[in-house]
Design a protein around this motif. Structure first.
Motif, short mmCIF file in Angstrom:
data_model
loop_
_atom_site.label_atom_id
_atom_site.label_comp_id
_atom_site.label_asym_id
_atom_site.label_seq_id
_atom_site.Cartn_x
_atom_site.Cartn_y
_atom_site.Cartn_z
N VAL A 143 0.72 -1.20 0.06
CA VAL A 143 0.03 0.02 0.01
C VAL A 143 0.91 1.27 0.01
CG1 VAL A 143 -1.78 1.33 1.38
CG2 VAL A 143 -2.11 -1.17 1.18
N ASN A 144 2.01 1.40 0.68
CA ASN A 144 2.85 2.34 0.71
C ASN A 144 3.40 2.54 -0.64
OD1 ASN A 144 2.21 2.94 3.51
ND2 ASN A 144 4.02 1.88 4.50
N ARG A 145 3.76 1.37 -1.30
CA ARG A 145 4.50 1.73 -2.60
C ARG A 145 3.32 2.36 -3.55
NH1 ARG A 145 6.29 -3.84 -1.98
NH2 ARG A 145 8.55 -3.54 -1.25
N SER A 146 2.31 1.82 -3.60
CA SER A 146 1.29 2.59 -4.32
C SER A 146 0.66 3.92 -3.86
CB SER A 146 -0.11 1.59 -4.02
OG SER A 146 -1.44 2.16 -4.67
N MET A 147 0.85 4.28 -2.52
CA MET A 147 0.41 5.62 -2.16
C MET A 147 1.70 6.68 -2.82
SD MET A 147 0.15 7.01 1.74
CE MET A 147 1.63 6.46 2.10
N VAL A 148 2.94 6.12 -2.51
CA VAL A 148 4.14 6.76 -3.18
C VAL A 148 3.88 7.40 -4.60
CG1 VAL A 148 6.59 6.97 -3.49
CG2 VAL A 148 5.80 6.26 -1.38
N LYS A 149 3.43 6.42 -5.51
CA LYS A 149 3.26 6.53 -6.83
C LYS A 149 2.24 7.71 -7.22
CE LYS A 149 4.58 1.94 -8.30
NZ LYS A 149 4.06 0.80 -8.99
N HIS A 150 1.23 7.49 -6.27
CA HIS A 150 -0.04 8.75 -6.33
C HIS A 150 0.68 10.26 -5.92
CE1 HIS A 150 -2.40 5.45 -7.53
NE2 HIS A 150 -2.58 4.92 -6.48
N THR A 151 1.41 10.02 -4.84
CA THR A 151 1.96 11.29 -4.59
C THR A 151 2.91 11.86 -5.53
OG1 THR A 151 1.92 10.42 -2.13
CG2 THR A 151 3.43 12.12 -2.64
N ASP A 152 3.88 11.02 -6.07
CA ASP A 152 4.50 11.51 -7.11
C ASP A 152 3.76 12.10 -8.26
OD1 ASP A 152 6.80 10.73 -6.02
OD2 ASP A 152 6.97 8.94 -7.07
N ASP A 153 2.52 11.74 -8.71
CA ASP A 153 1.67 12.07 -9.90
C ASP A 153 1.12 13.47 -9.45
OD1 ASP A 153 2.38 9.80 -11.17
OD2 ASP A 153 0.58 8.82 -10.79
#
Length: 290
Positions: free
Chosen positions: A209-219
């Motif tokens: 979940v944290n990896r997925s959240m970081v991608k959305h934060t980058d976007d």
């Protein structure tokens, strides 16, 4: 006072950069290989905080050792007074050593975060805008590396001693329980071991979940940065709603991941809080059934 001057960003950055440059790769290894780069980074981070880690480990060892039994004295008549004084002394020493331990590990965590953040920032300044590395690295990714990822490493450092301290405490407590209640203490230990796969699964889901959240934060950060840098074009062509929708969509996905992460953390906390109670109940039920 003057003892904290070594925690200045400039000094920490110099120590990190010096250790990073002085690292020597093993013979026959390519300096640019992934393993050598990881080893060089670990070597530089260890150079920043190894003294504080060693001091914290020594203090934590003495803190755990204070839980041992106090031998009987020859003055049986005043035994209660001596034990009271010794209890007060050991509790005071425990408070001092524990506070010093947390001071050392927190300094170590801050130094590592400073080293990571400053090195990423300096690297981003050295990258030319037209270089291949710069084109494949967004502003959001660099911001996450300097803030979110560095903060995660900072949060891990105070807990790194749990790797050996947990084993030390379990061995000590199991020895004491074995002397007091006998073999039924093994039942509680087996129960705790059986719960490890559950926590491993929860931690695995949390990392995903944290990896997925970081991608959305980058976007989200990337889109917001593009909108701010080209604000004139955005206003001229009335692209406000389009950018707002993209940012809102990325933020919604980020919040969904954050909510899932919060639920997993809450379950983990409740699970770890209830586990000692369940273990004690099962152990005492085993004793009563004998």
């Amino acid at each position: 006072g003057g003892g904290n001057n070594n925690d200045e960003t400039k000094i920490v950055e110099d120590i990190f950069e010096k250790a990073y440059r002085n690292f020597k790769a093993p013979s026959g290894k390519d300096d640019d290989s992934e393993k050598v780069c990881k080893a060089r980074l670990n070597y530089a981070l260890l150079a920043v905080c190894k003294k504080h880690l060693i001091i914290a480990a020594i203090l934590l060892f003495f803190e755990d050792a204070q839980n041992q039994r106090i031998p009987e004295t020859a003055l049986e008549r005043y035994r209660g007074y001596w034990l009271s004084c010794l209890l007060f002394l050991f509790i005071s020493l425990k408070a001092v050593s524990e506070a010093t331990f947390f001071h050392q590990v927190n300094r170590c965590a801050w130094r590592i975060k400073t080293a990571i953040s400053s090195s990423v920032y300096c690297k981003s300044l050295r990258l030319a805008a037209s270089s291949e590395q710069r084109q494949h690295t967004s502003f959001g990714e660099m911001a996450n590396l300097m803030q979110i990822d560095a903060t995660k490493v900072e949060a891990f450092v105070p807990q790194c001693h749990s790797i050996w301290d947990g084993i030390f405490q379990i061995a000590g407590y199991m020895t004491i329980l074995g002397l007091i209640i006998g073999w039924p203490c093994v039942i509680g230990l087996i129960l705790m071991i059986l719960t490890v796969p559950v926590m491993a699964k929860v931690m695995s889901q949390l990392m995903t979940v944290n990896r997925s959240m970081v991608k959305h934060t980058d976007d989200r950060v990337k889109t917001a940065n593009e909108a701010l840098q080209g604000i004139r074009c955005v206003k001229m062509y009335t692209w406000e709603e389009s950018f707002a929708e993209q940012i809102t969509s990325a933020r919604s996905k980020e919040l969904n991941s954050l909510t899932t992460s919060a639920y997993l953390r809450a379950f983990s906390g409740a699970y770890m809080t209830a586990l000692p109670i369940i273990t004690a109940v099962v152990t005492f039920l085993t004793i009563n059934s004998l």
